[in-house]
Design an enzyme around this catalytic site. Structure first.
Site, PDB file in Angstrom:
ATOM      1  CE  LYS A 160      -1.685   1.757   3.876  1.00  0.00           C
ATOM      2  NZ  LYS A 160      -1.576   3.088   4.394  1.00  0.00           N
TER       3      LYS A 160
ATOM      4  CB  ILE B 216       6.603   6.565  14.987  1.00  0.00           C
ATOM      5  CG1 ILE B 216       7.935   5.740  14.838  1.00  0.00           C
ATOM      6  CG2 ILE B 216       6.249   7.252  13.660  1.00  0.00           C
ATOM      7  CD1 ILE B 216       9.100   6.687  14.673  1.00  0.00           C
TER       8      ILE B 216
ATOM      9  CB  CYS C  93      -5.241   6.056  11.194  1.00  0.00           C
ATOM     10  SG  CYS C  93      -4.832   4.962   9.986  1.00  0.00           S
TER      11      CYS C  93
ATOM     12  NE  ARG D 182      -0.016  12.275   7.265  1.00  0.00           N
ATOM     13  CZ  ARG D 182       0.302  13.356   7.895  1.00  0.00           C
ATOM     14  NH1 ARG D 182      -0.695  14.102   8.237  1.00  0.00           N
ATOM     15  NH2 ARG D 182       1.454  13.672   8.114  1.00  0.00           N
TER      16      ARG D 182
ATOM     17  CG  ASP E 163       5.236  20.385  11.319  1.00  0.00           C
ATOM     18  OD1 ASP E 163       4.755  19.206  11.223  1.00  0.00           O
ATOM     19  OD2 ASP E 163       6.181  20.608  12.087  1.00  0.00           O
ATOM     20  CG  LEU E 164       8.233  17.991   9.608  1.00  0.00           C
ATOM     21  CD1 LEU E 164       8.672  16.561   9.970  1.00  0.00           C
ATOM     22  CD2 LEU E 164       9.118  18.979   9.901  1.00  0.00           C
TER      23      LEU E 164
HETATM   24  C1  EPZ Z   1       3.720   7.027   6.244  1.00  0.00           C
HETATM   25  O1  EPZ Z   1       2.874   7.909   7.316  1.00  0.00           O
HETATM   26  C2  EPZ Z   1       2.717   5.691   6.126  1.00  0.00           C
HETATM   27  N1  EPZ Z   1       1.618   5.955   5.543  1.00  0.00           N
HETATM   28  C3  EPZ Z   1       2.222   5.295   7.729  1.00  0.00           C
HETATM   29  O2  EPZ Z   1       1.618   4.270   7.444  1.00  0.00           O
HETATM   30  C4  EPZ Z   1       3.520   5.001   8.709  1.00  0.00           C
HETATM   31  O3  EPZ Z   1       3.217   4.839   9.746  1.00  0.00           O
HETATM   32  C5  EPZ Z   1       4.512   6.240   8.506  1.00  0.00           C
HETATM   33  O4  EPZ Z   1       4.784   6.668   7.194  1.00  0.00           O
HETATM   34  C6  EPZ Z   1       5.742   6.185   9.289  1.00  0.00           C
HETATM   35  O5  EPZ Z   1       6.429   4.955   8.909  1.00  0.00           O
HETATM   36  C7  EPZ Z   1       1.777   5.937   4.138  1.00  0.00           C
HETATM   37  O6  EPZ Z   1       2.775   5.854   3.557  1.00  0.00           O
HETATM   38  C8  EPZ Z   1       0.525   6.276   3.450  1.00  0.00           C
HETATM   39  P1  EPZ Z   1       5.577  10.425   8.690  1.00  0.00           P
HETATM   40  P2  EPZ Z   1       3.209   9.514   7.214  1.00  0.00           P
HETATM   41  O7  EPZ Z   1       5.311  11.722   8.018  1.00  0.00           O
HETATM   42  O8  EPZ Z   1       3.807  10.047   5.906  1.00  0.00           O
HETATM   43  C9  EPZ Z   1       5.191  13.417  12.554  1.00  0.00           C
HETATM   44  C10 EPZ Z   1      -0.125   2.552   7.549  1.00  0.00           C
HETATM   45  O9  EPZ Z   1      -0.785   1.947   8.790  1.00  0.00           O
HETATM   46  N2  EPZ Z   1       4.987  14.372  11.459  1.00  0.00           N
HETATM   47  O10 EPZ Z   1       6.717   9.544   8.633  1.00  0.00           O
HETATM   48  O11 EPZ Z   1       2.141  10.295   7.584  1.00  0.00           O
HETATM   49  C11 EPZ Z   1       3.978  12.594  12.603  1.00  0.00           C
HETATM   50  O12 EPZ Z   1       2.707  13.353  13.266  1.00  0.00           O
HETATM   51  C12 EPZ Z   1       0.132   4.185   7.891  1.00  0.00           C
HETATM   52  O13 EPZ Z   1      -0.033   2.194   6.596  1.00  0.00           O
HETATM   53  C13 EPZ Z   1       4.943  15.818  11.898  1.00  0.00           C
HETATM   54  O14 EPZ Z   1       5.160  16.102  13.003  1.00  0.00           O
HETATM   55  O15 EPZ Z   1       4.265   9.295   8.453  1.00  0.00           O
HETATM   56  C14 EPZ Z   1       4.424  11.238  12.944  1.00  0.00           C
HETATM   57  O16 EPZ Z   1       4.289  11.321  14.409  1.00  0.00           O
HETATM   58  C15 EPZ Z   1      -0.076   4.578   9.199  1.00  0.00           C
HETATM   59  N3  EPZ Z   1       4.986  16.779  10.957  1.00  0.00           N
HETATM   60  C16 EPZ Z   1       5.673  11.178  12.402  1.00  0.00           C
HETATM   61  O17 EPZ Z   1       6.129  12.486  12.060  1.00  0.00           O
HETATM   62  C17 EPZ Z   1       4.773  16.716   9.501  1.00  0.00           C
HETATM   63  O18 EPZ Z   1       4.635  17.532   8.598  1.00  0.00           O
HETATM   64  C18 EPZ Z   1       5.842  10.148  11.476  1.00  0.00           C
HETATM   65  O19 EPZ Z   1       5.215  10.691  10.185  1.00  0.00           O
HETATM   66  C19 EPZ Z   1       4.693  15.091   9.156  1.00  0.00           C
HETATM   67  C20 EPZ Z   1       4.796  14.206  10.206  1.00  0.00           C
END
Ligand code: EPZ
Length: 417
Positions: free
Chosen positions: A22, A327, A116, A92, A124-125
């Protein structure tokens, strides 16, 4: 039907093929927008998040059709005027359309992407990095409007290796004017998969698989053929289903090179792992061994997406198991449902739970509230004595093509959509 029935207590036996990923398929489908022609994406999983992405692509003028196990995407007629009418909501992963739309059309309109309930999920990033490339953002009636007269390459450093922000920078950078250097890029395998697809389209990307990416801008991209890799999280779900039920299974085509931390944990929980050309064979002990602590980390550490299913398997451990979620800030929602099944779990801190392993848990009606927690409840149902009914399965179908079919292949007594 939104529920699954399980008669548990049966060790999983047999072999199952692992579906396409996915989290690799979604950014690649977004990236097809950047190619002026047609792409063919093989091994796309038939899951609701992919169906949603397909309708978003169609709404902006792409021609998309299934051809066997592959998706044909023709992005030659993207109508950039259409993006204002079709907001990307409810998941998302539509966020990675942001970078692709700004790259292709110079603008994008989105409602704040859903996803979710596992945490605040800020963006923000994403916004900070895209602003450095010349994108301007403003909010209007709860919608996010992005625009850029010209996208320029930039030197960007992510303070946290966000998967989505890394994807958005890559998608915006490939058509930008000038080169982009991204430091602090996420190392998850899905990033490398995205880069491989884009290189197939003619993009220039160096440093793939490392935390420093150099993306050459200003190239004309053609379409490309691409095969989505097997889903390491689905494979890990079935791995811990085997550990929790005391079975022995073959996970066909499992991407073992991307699963080392999960395989290591399965071995520490008593599993015997054998890797062959066919995939990963795992033989579990009757009862999982307790491990001191399971801590989620960014790749290549133990993935947060497997935390809930490892938690489910650990409720039958022969001792205490600590789990730390580093995370997301709200990824223990499945704990209350597991307690109703007889699991003994203490929430020590918002990011830490302590499991006191029990010999058996009982089947009761439980409710899924998000994707991976829902999969964990199915695993718990397979482990439990008696019947478990899992409702809220629409969350599970976001990421699992057919979890009932797959577990039936492994001998489970499970019915549902
Ligand atoms: C991706 O989500 C995946 N989703 C998630 O899988 C996965 O858990 C996650 O990466 C971590 O590996 C998809 O690929 C569609 P992140 P993403 O940006 O991109 C914080 C599943 O079950 N953050 O690496 O949203 C955020 O809040 C899903 O398949 C900021 O603070 O993950 C989180 O605490 C769930 N600011 C952490 O970083 C931002 O601008 C990781 O987020 C972006 C993220």
């Amino acid at each position: 039907m939104d529920s699954i029935q399980i008669q548990g207590g049966v060790p999983l036996q047999g072999k199952v093929r692992i579906q396409g990923s996915k989290n690799a398929a979604l950014p690649v489908l977004a990236a097809t927008l950047l190619a002026g022609g047609s792409s063919f994406i093989r091994n796309c999983p038939r899951i609701t998040d992919v169906f949603a992405m397909i309708s978003l692509l169609k709404n902006i003028g792409c021609r998309v059709s299934w051809q066997g196990e592959g998706l044909y995407v023709d992005a030659s007629r993207v109508d950039c005027r259409e993006i204002g009418t079709e907001a990307a909501t409810g998941m998302r992963s539509s966020l990675c359309l942001l970078g692709a739309l700004v790259g292709r059309c110079g603008s994008a309109v989105m409602e704040h992407p859903g996803g979710c309930v596992i945490g605040k999920r800020p963006i923000d990033l994403h916004l900070g990095a895209l602003r450095q490339m010349g994108v301007e953002f403003r909010e209007e009636e709860g919608r996010l409007l992005a625009s850029a007269d010209r996208l320029n390459g930039a030197e960007i450093r992510l303070p946290f290796p966000s998967v989505g922000a890394t994807e958005n920078v890559i998608l915006a950078a490939v058509l930008a004017r000038g080169d982009t250097v991204l430091e602090g890029a996420a190392l998850e395998p899905e990033i490398a998969a995205l880069c491989r697809y884009l290189k197939g389209c003619g993009a220039g990307i160096e440093g793939i698989g490392t935390g420093r990416l150099l993306i050459r801008g200003g190239r004309e991209l053609s379409g490309a053929e691409f095969t989505v890799p097997a889903d390491r999280i689905v494979a890990g779900t079935y791995l811990f289903g085997c550990i929790g039920t005391g079975g022995s299974v073959l996970l066909e085509d499992a991407p073992w090179e991307e699963m080392k931390s999960a395989l290591e944990l399965a071995e520490h929980m008593g599993g015997k792992i054998c890797i062959s050309r066919e995939g990963v064979y795992v033989q579990a002990p009757d009862r999982p061994r307790a491990v001191e602590c399971i801590r989620t980390e960014t790749y290549p550490g133990f993935p947060t997406d497997l935390q809930s299913v490892a938690l489910a398997a650990a409720v039958r451990a022969d001792g205490d198991v600590m789990i730390r979620e580093t995370i997301f800030e709200n990824r223990f929602r499945v704990v209350e449902e597991l307690r109703r099944m007889g699991a003994r779990i203490e929430v020590r801190e918002p990011d830490t739970v302590l499991i006191h392993g029990v010999d058996s848990i009982r089947g009761v009606p439980v409710e899924a509230r998000e994707l991976r927690g829902g999969a964990a409840l199915v695993v718990a149902g397979l482990m439990a004595r008696g019947e478990t009914t899992v409702t809220g399965c629409r969350y599970i179908y976001r990421g699992y093509e057919n979890i009932c079919r797959d577990f039936r292949e492994l001998g489970a007594r499970i019915t549902g959509a």
